[in-house]
Design an enzyme around this catalytic site. Structure first.
Site, PDB file in Angstrom:
ATOM      1  N   SER A   1       6.903  -5.386  -4.524  1.00  0.00           N
ATOM      2  CA  SER A   1       6.478  -4.667  -5.780  1.00  0.00           C
ATOM      3  C   SER A   1       6.787  -3.438  -5.962  1.00  0.00           C
ATOM      4  CB  SER A   1       4.939  -4.900  -6.044  1.00  0.00           C
ATOM      5  OG  SER A   1       4.606  -4.796  -7.431  1.00  0.00           O
TER       6      SER A   1
ATOM      7  N   ASP B   1       8.336   1.723   2.587  1.00  0.00           N
ATOM      8  CA  ASP B   1       9.777   1.672   2.467  1.00  0.00           C
ATOM      9  C   ASP B   1      10.217   1.250   1.305  1.00  0.00           C
ATOM     10  OD1 ASP B   1       9.357   2.120   5.373  1.00  0.00           O
ATOM     11  OD2 ASP B   1      10.526   0.186   5.901  1.00  0.00           O
TER      12      ASP B   1
ATOM     13  N   HIS C   1       1.097   3.604   3.056  1.00  0.00           N
ATOM     14  CA  HIS C   1       0.203   4.159   3.879  1.00  0.00           C
ATOM     15  C   HIS C   1       0.133   5.792   3.151  1.00  0.00           C
ATOM     16  CE1 HIS C   1       0.966   2.312   7.959  1.00  0.00           C
ATOM     17  NE2 HIS C   1       1.912   1.541   7.103  1.00  0.00           N
TER      18      HIS C   1
END
Length: 284
Positions: free
Chosen positions: A250, A89, A146
């Protein structure tokens, strides 16, 4: 001028000391403190707890467990086969073609591919002329990373560095930001060739985790490398599987080789993305 003053202040701060203090504070398990911190954080950064596997602050043993929370299995569907899945995201800070040895950081600023990869010219050559995407994770985002494609891990490289903020204001002001900060390069072999996922550290992010090695935070100031290409160390991860996480917010940088990818036509710089969303078509 405000951005420049902000970056000047960042340069004077003791990054690693502050990050170490944040690490300890985020793991303090005193219930009144951690519950208060989580309840304040949720509205401040508009966190959608309806997507979390557990929506209740009291269920998390400390603030870091909340920050790296898992989502419901149906919260992030993975795009169709043949598509490159977004690894996290966040906001699409920059993307496009790697021009020789240069990647775009912000208007008027590029940085070196070889420097980003710790000065490894042979590794940089694998991605010369390829494609890249930079995704900024804000504090309110889901903070697990992911796999964009299924791949076999070849090598993990820890590159020490500073811990500047990686917010948009810093990215547009501080030259070579991502090749200055501490980072973890994870190199995979995929059906379209080599793929690199680079987890970039930031202020208050003094360590990063992977699913195969746990927390990676060597004290050594030299570059550290771990090979995983032998049968005894072989690690295979499927597209959409978790590969790592940030202990605070980050940036993730994705590198793909030449002629491996065609971006979606509607992608734009600054666009909000979700993990699993299709970024483009793979040329298999």
């Amino acid at each position: 001028m405000v951005d420049r003053l902000f970056v000047l202040l960042l340069q004077l701060l003791p990054h690693h000391l502050l990050s170490r203090l944040a690490w300890m504070l985020c793991r303090w398990r005193w219930a009144p403190f951690k519950d208060w911190a989580i309840r304040r954080f949720i509205p401040l950064f508009q966190v959608d707890m309806g997507q979390a596997q557990s929506p209740y602050p009291v269920d998390y043993v400390d603030f870091n467990a909340f920050f790296t929370r898992a989502l419901r299995p149906d919260a992030r569907p993975i795009c169709a086969e043949g598509q490159l899945a977004c690894p996290a995201d966040g906001q699409l800070s920059a993307f496009g073609a790697i021009q020789g040895d240069s990647l775009f950081q912000a208007k008027g600023m590029d940085y070196s591919l070889a420097e980003l990869l710790g000065g490894d010219a042979d590794l940089a050559e694998r991605f010369r002329g390829g494609q890249f995407a930079t995704i900024y994770l804000s504090p309110g985002d889901y903070h697990r990373v992911h796999m964009p494609l299924s791949g076999q891990l070849q090598e993990m490289i820890h590159i020490p560095g500073r811990l500047f903020s990686v917010s948009p204001r810093t990215a547009r002001t501080l030259p070579r930001l991502f090749s200055r900060n501490e980072r973890l390069v994870c190199l995979f072999n995929t059906e379209v060739g080599p793929m690199a996922l680079i987890l970039v550290g930031a202020i208050f992010v003094g360590c990063m985790d992977t699913v195969w090695a746990g927390t990676v935070a060597p004290a050594d100031l030299r570059i550290s490398r771990w090979p995983y290409a032998t049968p005894a160390t072989q690690i295979q991860l499927q597209r959409g599987a978790e590969m790592g996480r940030f202990n605070l917010g980050s940036t993730v940088i994705l590198l793909m080789p030449e002629d491996a990818l065609s971006w979606r036509d509607d992608l734009n710089q600054g666009q909000a993305l979700r993990m699993g969303e299709g970024l483009g078509s793979c040329r298999i």
